[in-house]
Design an enzyme around this catalytic site. Structure first.
Site, PDB file in Angstrom:
ATOM      1  N   ASP A  24       0.885  -1.170   0.000  1.00 11.26           N
ATOM      2  CA  ASP A  24       0.000   0.000   0.000  1.00 11.26           C
ATOM      3  C   ASP A  24       0.922   1.219   0.000  1.00 11.26           C
ATOM      4  O   ASP A  24       1.969   1.187  -0.628  1.00 11.26           O
ATOM      5  CB  ASP A  24      -0.945  -0.037   1.204  1.00 11.26           C
ATOM      6  N   HIS A  46       1.245   1.768  -3.282  1.00  7.62           N
ATOM      7  CA  HIS A  46       0.281   2.687  -3.894  1.00  7.62           C
ATOM      8  C   HIS A  46       0.841   4.095  -4.014  1.00  7.62           C
ATOM      9  O   HIS A  46       0.403   4.863  -4.857  1.00  7.62           O
ATOM     10  CB  HIS A  46      -1.017   2.713  -3.081  1.00  7.62           C
TER      11      HIS A  46
END
Length: 506
Positions: A236, A270
């Site tokens: 992430d 991300h």
């Protein structure tokens, strides 16, 4: 200096024995003696939760592994901040609250064994039930007042199966993390909350690319933080600055401030360095320098929305190299996740009244940044119609987009409407006060810069070496006060700047 070897308290590094009690006894004895070092020698030490105390260094020798049990019931409820809310959750695997002079150092590995937690999350996300756990009914009751009053589209909100971070320190002063590797966390990897005077050096944060919510490092309402020479390879956001969510975060009102990030490498994830989306307490006075991002979805990312409040200001970004990212720069005040979807004001494309929930993003300075083979858009700066993003400057920046005709791109960032881009330039919407000086953008298609619903724009020396036929370098739509210099019209090319045709009436 007192050194407490955990083997002296019965620990065995055989990968089989439960060493929870032995490690706790070593920490207690060290604390009772006024502090010192708890020493973890080479070996594989299975353990349950570890609770740290003040004036203690947890020293992990090279070759040592702290391997945490995946049994959910080993982690009793504790007070925490979870996804921006003050509430109760499963105990972090390593936890400290209200401490002074706490450190974790060495070349050892802290292994979270997160697979069982990830599998349970995926079942819940697919509409299944939360796993059986003696602590889950307690969490439901402890958090009932909050969950009855706050609506959220967070996956775990209804079940309250709140996966813990691998390491969480709250209300701590003089924190040092150095040299260690933290990997395979159930939720976020390392979470620092309400901490003051923090130093991280040479730490490795690792999670598989498929880890749900597998952030590397989350710095949450902390002050005076130095992060250097760290490596991130996670599922992430790599490094994320936060300050609480919505009304609960504004109630607490503690900013993340005075943060310096330098000499770090980020793979996958991300975002490379992310500010938000939890901005309620404010994020300010941040420098990011001398970093490399390879294969992250976004490079530098600022995200918030109409429910959050607070905002982001006084950010300086310099000397960054990026490669194979989706979007090198994303600044988004219209982030669509973690909101009450039943409230139409949160997603309205029209201006709405300014409230305490309206975030402010301003004073963002970016210089000496290079990104190559970016896939979606060179930049994405998207404010609110009632609160434009203010005072953004890019100087000596180069963004080169992919030339692969098969690249499908994606969303540069997650806004109200799905906006797919592939090999495009910089999109700015609802921005007031944008400066571009000696910026080069090479697109696969479209202009270098698309301005929509913005004003007070100053551009000097924006270049495209490889222009497209019949395509201007700059396209403007509903944008005022645009000053452009440092260019020349080229014979046989479209005008350097052109106004987009107004949208047809519906």
């Amino acid at each position: 200096m007192a050194i407490h070897d955990i083997r002296s308290y019965g620990a065995q590094g055989d990968g089989l024995q439960d060493n929870t009690s032995a490690i706790a006894a070593a920490i207690e004895a060290c604390s009772a003696g006024g502090g010192g070092t708890v020493y973890v020698p080479a070996g594989d030490y299975v353990t349950g939760p570890i609770v740290l105390k003040s004036h203690i260094t947890l020293q992990l020798e090279a070759g040592s592994v702290l391997r945490f049990t995946p049994r959910f019931d080993a982690y009793p409820p504790v007070q925490t901040r979870w996804s921006g809310y003050e509430m109760w959750g499963y105990s972090p695997l390593i936890y400290g609250n209200g401490l002074k002079q706490v450190a974790i150092k060495g070349e050892g590995v802290i292994e979270g064994q997160g697979q069982a937690w990830w599998d349970a999350y995926r079942v819940i996300r697919a509409g299944g039930a939360a796993p059986e756990s003696e602590h889950l009914p307690k969490l439901v009751e402890l958090n009932r007042v909050l969950t009855d009053t706050v609506k959220s589209n967070i996956v775990e909100w209804q079940t309250q199966f709140l996966r813990p971070p691998l390491l969480q320190l709250m209300h701590c002063e003089e924190v040092v993390l150095e040299g260690i590797t933290l990997q395979n966390s159930p939720f976020w990897n390392t979470h620092l909350v309400y901490c003051e005077d923090v130093s991280l050096r040479g730490v490795k944060f690792k999670n598989p690319s498929t880890t749900p919510n597998g952030d590397g490092l989350d710095v949450d309402s902390c002050s005076n933080v130095r992060i250097s020479d760290c490596h991130f390879d996670v599922g992430d956001d790599c490094l994320c600055l936060k300050s609480g969510i919505d009304e609960d975060g504004r109630r607490v009102g503690r900013p993340t401030e005075n943060v310096a990030v330098t000499n770090c490498t980020m793979l996958h994830g991300h975002g490379g360095v992310v500010l938000g989306s939890e901005t309620a307490g404010g994020i300010r006075n941040v420098t990011i320098s001398n970093c490399i991002f390879i294969g992250t979805d976004r490079g530098i990312r600022i995200k918030t929305n109409r429910a959050r409040g607070g905002g982001v200001e006084n950010v300086r970004i310099s000397n960054i190299y990026m490669e194979d990212v989706l979007c090198p720069l994303a600044i988004n005040a219209f982030y669509k996740h973690g909101i009450d979807e039943s409230n139409p004001l949160l997603t309205s494309p029209e201006a709405v009244p300014v409230t305490e929930g309206t975030p402010v993003i301003r004073h963002i300075q970016i210089s000496d940044v290079t990104a190559k083979n970016a896939r979606a858009a060179a930049g994405f700066i998207y404010g609110l119609p009632e609160m434009p993003i203010e005072d953004v400057a890019l100087r000596h920046v180069t963004f080169e987009m992919t030339l692969d005709p098969a690249e499908e791109g994606g969303e540069p960032d997650m806004v109200r409407e799905e906006r797919i881009m592939a090999g495009d330039g910089i999109l700015c919407r609802h921005v007031q006060g944008l400066e571009l000086h000696h910026v080069r953008v090479e697109t696969r298609q479209g202009p270098a810069l698309l301005l929509e619903d913005s004003r007070e724009i100053e551009i000097d020396g924006l270049r495209m070496k490889k222009r497209h036929a019949d395509t201007p370098v700059i396209t403007v739509k509903n944008t005022d006060e645009v000053e452009v210099s440092g260019f020349r019209e080229e014979k046989g090319q479209a005008p350097y700047l052109a106004k987009a045709a107004p949208a047809a009436a519906k």
